[in-house]
Motif scaffolding. Sequence first.
Motif, short mmCIF file in Angstrom:
data_model
loop_
_atom_site.label_atom_id
_atom_site.label_comp_id
_atom_site.label_asym_id
_atom_site.label_seq_id
_atom_site.Cartn_x
_atom_site.Cartn_y
_atom_site.Cartn_z
N ILE A 152 10.55 -5.34 3.45
CA ILE A 152 11.77 -4.95 2.76
C ILE A 152 12.97 -5.56 3.48
O ILE A 152 13.06 -5.50 4.71
CB ILE A 152 11.90 -3.42 2.71
CG1 ILE A 152 10.72 -2.81 1.93
CG2 ILE A 152 13.22 -3.00 2.05
CD1 ILE A 152 10.65 -1.29 2.03
N GLN A 204 2.83 2.10 -0.70
CA GLN A 204 4.23 1.74 -0.92
C GLN A 204 4.87 1.46 0.43
O GLN A 204 4.79 2.28 1.35
CB GLN A 204 4.99 2.84 -1.63
CG GLN A 204 6.46 2.48 -1.88
CD GLN A 204 7.15 3.43 -2.84
OE1 GLN A 204 6.49 4.20 -3.54
NE2 GLN A 204 8.47 3.40 -2.88
N GLY A 207 8.11 -1.77 -3.51
CA GLY A 207 9.17 -1.69 -2.52
C GLY A 207 9.47 -2.98 -1.80
O GLY A 207 10.56 -3.14 -1.25
#
Length: 396
Positions: free
Chosen positions: A57, A81, A99
Amino acid sequence: MISVDEALARCLALVTALPVEEVALGQAAGRYMPYPATALRDQPPFAASAMDGYALIGDPAQGAQFRVVGEAGAGHAWSGQLAQGEALRIFTGAPLPTGATRVVIQEDVTRDGDRITIRAGADTANHIRPAGQDFKVGDSLGPRRLRPNDLALLASMNIARVRTTRRPIVAIIATGDELVMPGEVPGPDQIIASNSFALKALCEAAGATVRLLPIAHDTEAALTTVLHLAKGADLILTTGGASVGDHDLVAKVAEGMGMQRSFWKIAMRPGKPLMAGRLGSAAMLGLPGNPVSSIVCAHLFALPMIRAMLGMPDDRLPPASRPAILARDVDANGPRTHYMRARLNPGEGLPLIAPFDRQDSSLLSILASADALLIRPMGDAARGPGERVTYLPLHD
């Protein structure tokens, strides 16, 4: 005599588009698809990694560390996730985990156990293929002759069967006592039949199925027998026997069998003694016997007829002329359109075109060396180097 344009119009009036049939994708190569094919799924169907590396991320800085929490490969998605500070080992084509916003390529990290560290100078691209990046459900592939690349696209669209036009069946008949097949021993007054092999290759390359029938000798009985063998064809091509000599029997025999003649003789060279009509359910094209005349006429008339039977749009039926710059002097043309065998050479803009000195319609060696037909309209004036002219390509 009629003009080339009128002859082509009459030839095209002899044929109609053939029925459409559904074929397996693996049998569709070279077939004409007359209707658009519509994608049944997105491609890719999910956001996927474009590289081997680590999904994470955000935009990590040099030296940032992440904990590796799992692995995903093509066909093997990771069901978790991602959270901040986590990374997923991922391989090309694998679904991106929920994500994740970026894939860092494996060359840009160092790994120690379940920890990775971003190296200096890491690539800043995200290396993600978004869902539907290539195409989406409902996108279409338009009508076309199906090439290998098209088949790959159709397969990706999840299309297993394709609607294509039935292949036209073309029967080819060479006529003349002087002909023997390649490999046979010709008599002292015989030659080898050559036209049929070029015609077969041209028609097959255009999408037709070809039946190469026996040579018809110069008797009405022999020609009648071979014409009967053409039953079931959509287009009958004969070579020779369409001129004005005592042994030129094609029109006489075909009309005796019910052929309705459309025309005979056109104002072109090579190829003046072209004949066309309908024999039963088939269109019939009587090509000249001279090899070059026969092949040039096939380019100009037989191939457009095949394209029409395949259901191609009108603007794709006749061969499209292209511009070029003349590379040498040519004399004034006579009262027939002349298709001169020529060679192309790349220029700074338009290609240069140079017609061969020898244009005899029996010279296959010249035709084999040519890659274009220089078009000389009826009554065209003498022209010199540097003038703009038009040509038809012999090889696309």
